[in-house]
Structures are given as C-alpha cells and as structure tokens.
Design a protein around this motif. Structure first.
Motif, PDB file in Angstrom:
ATOM      1  N   ASN A  15       7.802   0.036   0.588  1.00 55.37           N
ATOM      2  CA  ASN A  15       6.848   1.148   0.625  1.00 55.37           C
ATOM      3  C   ASN A  15       6.687   1.881  -0.697  1.00 55.37           C
ATOM      4  O   ASN A  15       6.112   2.963  -0.737  1.00 55.37           O
ATOM      5  CB  ASN A  15       7.202   2.139   1.735  1.00 55.37           C
ATOM      6  CG  ASN A  15       7.253   1.464   3.081  1.00 55.37           C
ATOM      7  OD1 ASN A  15       6.428   0.604   3.381  1.00 55.37           O
ATOM      8  ND2 ASN A  15       8.223   1.832   3.889  1.00 55.37           N
ATOM      9  N   SER A  16       7.196   1.310  -1.772  1.00 48.61           N
ATOM     10  CA  SER A  16       7.066   1.907  -3.096  1.00 48.61           C
ATOM     11  C   SER A  16       6.226   1.010  -3.985  1.00 48.61           C
ATOM     12  O   SER A  16       6.190  -0.208  -3.812  1.00 48.61           O
ATOM     13  CB  SER A  16       8.442   2.084  -3.749  1.00 48.61           C
ATOM     14  OG  SER A  16       9.224   2.982  -3.006  1.00 48.61           O
ATOM     15  N   TYR A  28      10.769  -0.258  -9.693  1.00 51.14           N
ATOM     16  CA  TYR A  28      10.131   0.908  -9.083  1.00 51.14           C
ATOM     17  C   TYR A  28       9.224   1.613 -10.084  1.00 51.14           C
ATOM     18  O   TYR A  28       9.621   1.919 -11.201  1.00 51.14           O
ATOM     19  CB  TYR A  28      11.211   1.873  -8.579  1.00 51.14           C
ATOM     20  CG  TYR A  28      10.671   3.167  -8.036  1.00 51.14           C
ATOM     21  CD1 TYR A  28      10.152   3.232  -6.753  1.00 51.14           C
ATOM     22  CD2 TYR A  28      10.675   4.321  -8.813  1.00 51.14           C
ATOM     23  CE1 TYR A  28       9.648   4.431  -6.247  1.00 51.14           C
ATOM     24  CE2 TYR A  28      10.177   5.513  -8.318  1.00 51.14           C
ATOM     25  CZ  TYR A  28       9.657   5.559  -7.028  1.00 51.14           C
ATOM     26  OH  TYR A  28       9.158   6.733  -6.544  1.00 51.14           O
ATOM     27  N   ASP A  31       5.213   6.401  -6.206  1.00 48.80           N
ATOM     28  CA  ASP A  31       4.578   6.519  -4.901  1.00 48.80           C
ATOM     29  C   ASP A  31       3.186   5.885  -4.954  1.00 48.80           C
ATOM     30  O   ASP A  31       2.377   6.259  -5.809  1.00 48.80           O
ATOM     31  CB  ASP A  31       4.484   8.008  -4.550  1.00 48.80           C
ATOM     32  CG  ASP A  31       3.767   8.283  -3.247  1.00 48.80           C
ATOM     33  OD1 ASP A  31       3.542   7.338  -2.464  1.00 48.80           O
ATOM     34  OD2 ASP A  31       3.424   9.453  -3.009  1.00 48.80           O
ATOM     35  N   ASN A  34       0.155   8.325  -5.076  1.00 47.93           N
ATOM     36  CA  ASN A  34      -0.151   8.925  -6.382  1.00 47.93           C
ATOM     37  C   ASN A  34      -1.000   7.979  -7.214  1.00 47.93           C
ATOM     38  O   ASN A  34      -1.943   8.411  -7.887  1.00 47.93           O
ATOM     39  CB  ASN A  34       1.130   9.285  -7.137  1.00 47.93           C
ATOM     40  CG  ASN A  34       1.803  10.508  -6.557  1.00 47.93           C
ATOM     41  OD1 ASN A  34       1.173  11.334  -5.914  1.00 47.93           O
ATOM     42  ND2 ASN A  34       3.101  10.613  -6.780  1.00 47.93           N
ATOM     43  N   LEU A  65       1.608   3.559   6.439  1.00 51.52           N
ATOM     44  CA  LEU A  65       1.325   3.657   5.006  1.00 51.52           C
ATOM     45  C   LEU A  65      -0.091   3.150   4.697  1.00 51.52           C
ATOM     46  O   LEU A  65      -0.816   3.764   3.912  1.00 51.52           O
ATOM     47  CB  LEU A  65       2.347   2.863   4.193  1.00 51.52           C
ATOM     48  CG  LEU A  65       2.156   2.880   2.679  1.00 51.52           C
ATOM     49  CD1 LEU A  65       2.203   4.303   2.132  1.00 51.52           C
ATOM     50  CD2 LEU A  65       3.201   1.996   2.008  1.00 51.52           C
TER      51      LEU A  65
END
Length: 181
Positions: A15-16, A28, A31, A34, A65
């Motif tokens: 989910n990232s 990573y 978000d 964003n 999501l």
C-alpha cells in the motif's frame, strides 16, 4: 503531429508508493495519495497504478485504497495487481477506475483477457508485457510473463486477438535505471 501524453506509472507495494531497479528491491517513496495530488497539479493525461506484490502474494486488490485513489485522481486511471477474475475487475471499475491491467494473471489464462473484454469492452483491458533483453542476443527480447517461448510481437498480437485494447511494454533491464525505455 500527435500531442504527447503524460501517463505516470505508480508502483505499489504494501500500500505504499515504491521504486524498483530491474523489478527488484522496492524502495519506499511515500504515500500514493500524495503522489496523486502532485500529478493532479501537473494535469497529467492518465495514471497507471500497479500493485507489484498482489499477484505474487496471491492477494486481492486493496479496494479501499483503489477507491481512495479514484476519488482523489482527476484523470483516468488504469489499475493492475491481483486481478484474477471478472468479479474483481467489476468491483475495481465500479470504484471509478477506467481500465484494468493484467500481467501475471494471463501467464496460465489468456481466456481471462477475452472474458474481461467481453464484459467491459477491449478499451478497458490493458495487458502489461514484461520484456527483458536476451542474454543470448543483445538485440532480441524475451517475455517474462508468459510460460512459453514467444516473440514479443507475436505475444502482443495474441493478446490483441484475445481482446486487449492496450499493451504496456515494460523492459525489466531498463526499469529504474534512468537510461531510457
């Protein structure tokens, strides 16, 4: 002359938002919502969201999501990752996504392309073609998401015949290297 279209592709893992190098080692980035807001400000033409872990982990798409992204995004969205059947694709499209993307799911089931295109129209079905430069010949490419030795052009024609409306070609050797497509 055709106008160039700007279509970013965001990779998701757990989910990232992540970035990979040759499809390995997701790092990573932040978000995904964003990133969507930033791309809204840039007035992109379309957005592609690919969950790179869903199929590998045999996980359902994260509908919550996907819904949040679809509500936030001001451009058409293509979503891929974990889609194995018409019911899942239907739910994703009902959340506001314009197209669904298939990659791993067609390895053993080309008929899924036909089922989805019959249900939603070929314009809503995208197939991701994962290619890599052959170690034997520096000029030929092989397909990663296919269980048979097949030329990428032949494979592309095959998925088109099954009902894919669009094909995304993703070169494993070039992924994340910033050295062109």
């Amino acid at each position: 002359m055709l106008r160039q279209r700007i279509i970013p592709c965001l990779l998701l893992s757990e989910n990232s938002l992540v970035k990979t190098l040759e499809f390995k080692d997701p790092k990573y980035l932040g978000d995904p919502l964003n990133a969507v807001r930033i791309f809204n400000d840039k007035e992109i033409d379309e957005l592609i969201i690919l969950d790179i872990e869903a199929s590998k982990l045999n996980r359902e798409p994260n509908y919550k999501l996907i819904s949040r992204i679809a509500k936030e995004c001001k451009s058409p969205i293509t979503y891929g990752g974990g889609i194995k059947n018409v019911k899942q694709a239907e739910k994703i499209i009902s959340l506001g996504v314009e197209r669904v993307s298939l990659c791993s799911a067609i390895k053993n089931n080309f008929k899924l392309i036909k089922e989805l295109s019959s249900e939603f129209g070929s314009q809503s079905i995208v197939v991701v073609l994962e290619v890599f430069k052959s170690k034997v010949s520096n000029t030929s490419y092989q397909i990663n998401n296919c269980n048979q030795k097949i030329n990428p052009l032949t494979f592309s024609k095959k998925v088109e015949d099954f009902g894919a409306g669009e094909i995304i070609i993703s070169c494993i050797n070039k992924d994340g290297t910033r050295s062109g497509y």
